[in-house]
Design a protein around this motif. Structure first.
Motif, PDB file in Angstrom:
ATOM      1  N   MET A 206       0.839  -1.188   0.000  1.00  0.00           N
ATOM      2  CA  MET A 206       0.000   0.000   0.000  1.00  0.00           C
ATOM      3  C   MET A 206       0.882   1.248   0.000  1.00  0.00           C
ATOM      4  N   THR A 207       0.416   2.313  -0.667  1.00  0.00           N
ATOM      5  CA  THR A 207       1.147   3.571  -0.692  1.00  0.00           C
ATOM      6  C   THR A 207       0.213   4.691  -0.257  1.00  0.00           C
ATOM      7  N   ASP A 208       0.815   5.862  -0.040  1.00  0.00           N
ATOM      8  CA  ASP A 208       0.017   7.027   0.319  1.00  0.00           C
ATOM      9  C   ASP A 208      -0.505   7.752  -0.920  1.00  0.00           C
ATOM     10  N   ARG A 209      -0.173   7.252  -2.105  1.00  0.00           N
ATOM     11  CA  ARG A 209      -0.616   7.912  -3.324  1.00  0.00           C
ATOM     12  C   ARG A 209      -2.134   7.806  -3.433  1.00  0.00           C
ATOM     13  N   PRO A 210      -2.817   8.940  -3.686  1.00  0.00           N
ATOM     14  CA  PRO A 210      -4.285   8.870  -3.769  1.00  0.00           C
ATOM     15  C   PRO A 210      -4.732   8.141  -5.023  1.00  0.00           C
ATOM     16  N   LEU A 211      -5.889   7.502  -4.936  1.00  0.00           N
ATOM     17  CA  LEU A 211      -6.507   6.977  -6.142  1.00  0.00           C
ATOM     18  C   LEU A 211      -6.713   8.131  -7.122  1.00  0.00           C
ATOM     19  N   THR A 212      -6.491   7.855  -8.404  1.00  0.00           N
ATOM     20  CA  THR A 212      -6.485   8.937  -9.396  1.00  0.00           C
ATOM     21  C   THR A 212      -7.318   8.568 -10.617  1.00  0.00           C
ATOM     22  N   LEU A 213      -8.159   9.508 -11.022  1.00  0.00           N
ATOM     23  CA  LEU A 213      -8.946   9.407 -12.243  1.00  0.00           C
ATOM     24  C   LEU A 213      -8.389  10.385 -13.266  1.00  0.00           C
ATOM     25  N   MET A 214      -8.095   9.896 -14.474  1.00  0.00           N
ATOM     26  CA  MET A 214      -7.672  10.772 -15.575  1.00  0.00           C
ATOM     27  C   MET A 214      -8.702  10.684 -16.695  1.00  0.00           C
ATOM     28  N   ALA A 215      -9.252  11.825 -17.072  1.00  0.00           N
ATOM     29  CA  ALA A 215     -10.178  11.896 -18.203  1.00  0.00           C
ATOM     30  C   ALA A 215      -9.481  12.613 -19.351  1.00  0.00           C
ATOM     31  N   VAL A 216      -9.474  11.990 -20.523  1.00  0.00           N
ATOM     32  CA  VAL A 216      -8.824  12.570 -21.700  1.00  0.00           C
ATOM     33  C   VAL A 216      -9.915  13.007 -22.670  1.00  0.00           C
ATOM     34  N   HIS A 217     -10.023  14.318 -22.870  1.00  0.00           N
ATOM     35  CA  HIS A 217     -11.076  14.877 -23.719  1.00  0.00           C
ATOM     36  C   HIS A 217     -10.490  15.701 -24.861  1.00  0.00           C
ATOM     37  N   ALA A 218     -11.335  15.957 -25.846  1.00  0.00           N
ATOM     38  CA  ALA A 218     -10.870  16.643 -27.050  1.00  0.00           C
ATOM     39  C   ALA A 218     -10.899  18.159 -26.922  1.00  0.00           C
ATOM     40  N   HIS A 219     -12.010  18.718 -26.435  1.00  0.00           N
ATOM     41  CA  HIS A 219     -12.206  20.168 -26.448  1.00  0.00           C
ATOM     42  C   HIS A 219     -12.655  20.686 -25.081  1.00  0.00           C
ATOM     43  N   PRO A 220     -12.457  21.969 -24.829  1.00  0.00           N
ATOM     44  CA  PRO A 220     -13.128  22.591 -23.690  1.00  0.00           C
ATOM     45  C   PRO A 220     -14.640  22.406 -23.843  1.00  0.00           C
ATOM     46  N   ASP A 221     -15.291  21.998 -22.830  1.00  0.00           N
ATOM     47  CA  ASP A 221     -16.721  21.684 -22.610  1.00  0.00           C
ATOM     48  C   ASP A 221     -17.011  20.196 -22.705  1.00  0.00           C
ATOM     49  N   ASP A 222     -16.151  19.395 -23.392  1.00  0.00           N
ATOM     50  CA  ASP A 222     -16.368  17.953 -23.438  1.00  0.00           C
ATOM     51  C   ASP A 222     -16.289  17.323 -22.046  1.00  0.00           C
ATOM     52  N   GLU A 223     -15.457  17.907 -21.196  1.00  0.00           N
ATOM     53  CA  GLU A 223     -15.288  17.343 -19.846  1.00  0.00           C
ATOM     54  C   GLU A 223     -16.592  17.359 -19.065  1.00  0.00           C
ATOM     55  N   ALA A 224     -17.406  18.395 -19.306  1.00  0.00           N
ATOM     56  CA  ALA A 224     -18.652  18.538 -18.569  1.00  0.00           C
ATOM     57  C   ALA A 224     -19.754  17.663 -19.146  1.00  0.00           C
ATOM     58  N   THR A 225     -19.806  17.561 -20.470  1.00  0.00           N
ATOM     59  CA  THR A 225     -20.902  16.835 -21.113  1.00  0.00           C
ATOM     60  C   THR A 225     -20.924  15.358 -20.733  1.00  0.00           C
TER      61      THR A 225
ATOM     62  N   VAL B 230      -7.837  14.300 -12.713  1.00  0.00           N
ATOM     63  CA  VAL B 230      -6.949  14.927 -13.691  1.00  0.00           C
ATOM     64  C   VAL B 230      -7.692  15.017 -15.013  1.00  0.00           C
ATOM     65  N   LEU B 231      -7.759  16.201 -15.584  1.00  0.00           N
ATOM     66  CA  LEU B 231      -8.372  16.392 -16.894  1.00  0.00           C
ATOM     67  C   LEU B 231      -7.298  16.765 -17.904  1.00  0.00           C
ATOM     68  N   VAL B 232      -7.240  16.006 -18.986  1.00  0.00           N
ATOM     69  CA  VAL B 232      -6.366  16.337 -20.110  1.00  0.00           C
ATOM     70  C   VAL B 232      -7.253  16.780 -21.262  1.00  0.00           C
ATOM     71  N   THR B 233      -7.101  18.022 -21.703  1.00  0.00           N
ATOM     72  CA  THR B 233      -7.857  18.556 -22.835  1.00  0.00           C
ATOM     73  C   THR B 233      -6.897  18.710 -24.005  1.00  0.00           C
ATOM     74  N   CYS B 234      -7.203  18.042 -25.108  1.00  0.00           N
ATOM     75  CA  CYS B 234      -6.230  17.905 -26.199  1.00  0.00           C
ATOM     76  C   CYS B 234      -6.148  19.104 -27.125  1.00  0.00           C
ATOM     77  N   THR B 235      -7.278  19.800 -27.368  1.00  0.00           N
ATOM     78  CA  THR B 235      -7.254  20.915 -28.317  1.00  0.00           C
ATOM     79  C   THR B 235      -7.626  22.223 -27.649  1.00  0.00           C
ATOM     80  N   ASP B 236      -7.385  23.312 -28.405  1.00  0.00           N
ATOM     81  CA  ASP B 236      -7.650  24.647 -27.865  1.00  0.00           C
ATOM     82  C   ASP B 236      -9.082  25.118 -28.068  1.00  0.00           C
ATOM     83  N   GLY B 237      -9.895  24.329 -28.784  1.00  0.00           N
ATOM     84  CA  GLY B 237     -11.291  24.721 -28.997  1.00  0.00           C
ATOM     85  C   GLY B 237     -11.476  25.876 -29.958  1.00  0.00           C
ATOM     86  N   GLY B 238     -10.443  26.184 -30.745  1.00  0.00           N
ATOM     87  CA  GLY B 238     -10.492  27.350 -31.607  1.00  0.00           C
ATOM     88  C   GLY B 238     -11.521  27.311 -32.717  1.00  0.00           C
TER      89      GLY B 238
END
Length: 277
Positions: free
Chosen positions: A1-20, A37-45
């Motif tokens: 066992m470690t003290d590292r917290p359980l971690t969720l990473m969501a990989v999304h394409a654009h700003p607002d995809d994380e919420a939908t 952790v949220l990874v957003t791949c594009t700038d949404g331009g």
């Protein structure tokens, strides 16, 4: 066992995809003390500009839109209590078939191994226990969603990590309900032509093929507010027209297909972290 917290990473394409698609699980697991952790791949331009200026309008300024959407994304993350936001900042590719698909530097034109290497570096840093992204069709065929899927799966191979891996989806029963509600709000909405109707019928999965049903009803208010933070895209976010109460009734369940699990948790499951705690 470690003290590292359980971690969720969501990989999304654009700003607002994380919420939908994942606003509920991001808010729920943050409230449970899990690192999000949220990874957003594009700038949404390629989104709408101020005043609803569309991408094909000569007055549309992708750089200005990207800056505006970055601020909206940060506001959404504050609402959802996302612990860490990482932006890869590739240029938004636009919808399938748009000229922006072919633009140098667009996410769609980026070699998968290049994007995967950058994402793999983040995975090694955060060491997620759960990774969420799209399926191979990007849920509905958007090039940036497809590319996010590709780099995520390639990055997992590069790292050799073995988190639980999920693809976002929606039960066909819910897709049918969405169609009914859209017609309720838009009485003059024409019926789709047969080809379009057939394509829409293929979105999502039969209910019995969905492995994971996560109840996020208690966090639907946060999810609504996170979507509302993306005010510049409000014209495109149908869900905001429902109002918060109706939204909570319809959007309180987030659904996924589990595609990798070393923990061996049985399915169907109601927790992305089943078998890990």
């Amino acid at each position: 066992m470690t003290d590292r917290p359980l971690t969720l990473m969501a990989v999304h394409a654009h700003p607002d995809d994380e919420a939908t698609g994942t606003g509920g699980v991001l808010a729920r697991y943050a409230a449970e003390g899990i690192r999000t952790v949220l990874v957003t791949c594009t700038d949404g331009g390629c989104g709408d500009g101020p005043g609803g200026v569309k991408p094909d309008d000569p007055a549309h300024d992708p750089a200005a839109v990207a800056l505006m959407r970055r601020q909206e994304l940060k506001a959404s993350c504050e609402v959802l209590k996302v612990g860490d936001l990482e932006m890869l900042d590739y240029a938004d590719s636009g919808m399938m078939g748009w000229p922006s698909n072919d633009a140098p530097g667009s996410f769609w034109q980026t070699p998968v191994q290049e994007g995967a290497a950058r994402l793999a570096e983040l995975m090694r840093h955060y060491r997620p226990d759960v990774v969420v992204t799209y399926d191979a069709n990007g849920f509905y065929g958007h090039p940036d969603h497809i590319q996010a899927h590709r780099i995520t799966m390639a990055a997992l191979e590069m790292t050799g990590l073995s988190p639980k891996v999920y693809w976002t989806t929606m039960p066909r029963s819910m897709m049918q309900r969405f169609g009914e509600i859209m017609r309720e709000f838009h009485e003059d909405m024409p019926e789709p032509d047969p080809a379009e109707a057939a394509a829409l019928a293929e979105i999502g999965l039969p209910d019995d093929e969905i492995t994971t049903w996560v109840d996020t009803t208690a966090f639907s208010g946060q999810k609504f507010d996170a979507l509302a933070a993306h005010a510049s895209q409000g014209e495109n976010i149908f869900f905001l027209k429902m109002g918060k109460e109706r939204f909570g009734e319809l959007m309180g369940m987030e659904t996924f297909v589990r595609v990798q699990d070393a923990a061996g948790a049985p399915t169907p499951e109601n927790d992305l972290f089943a078998g890990l705690r």
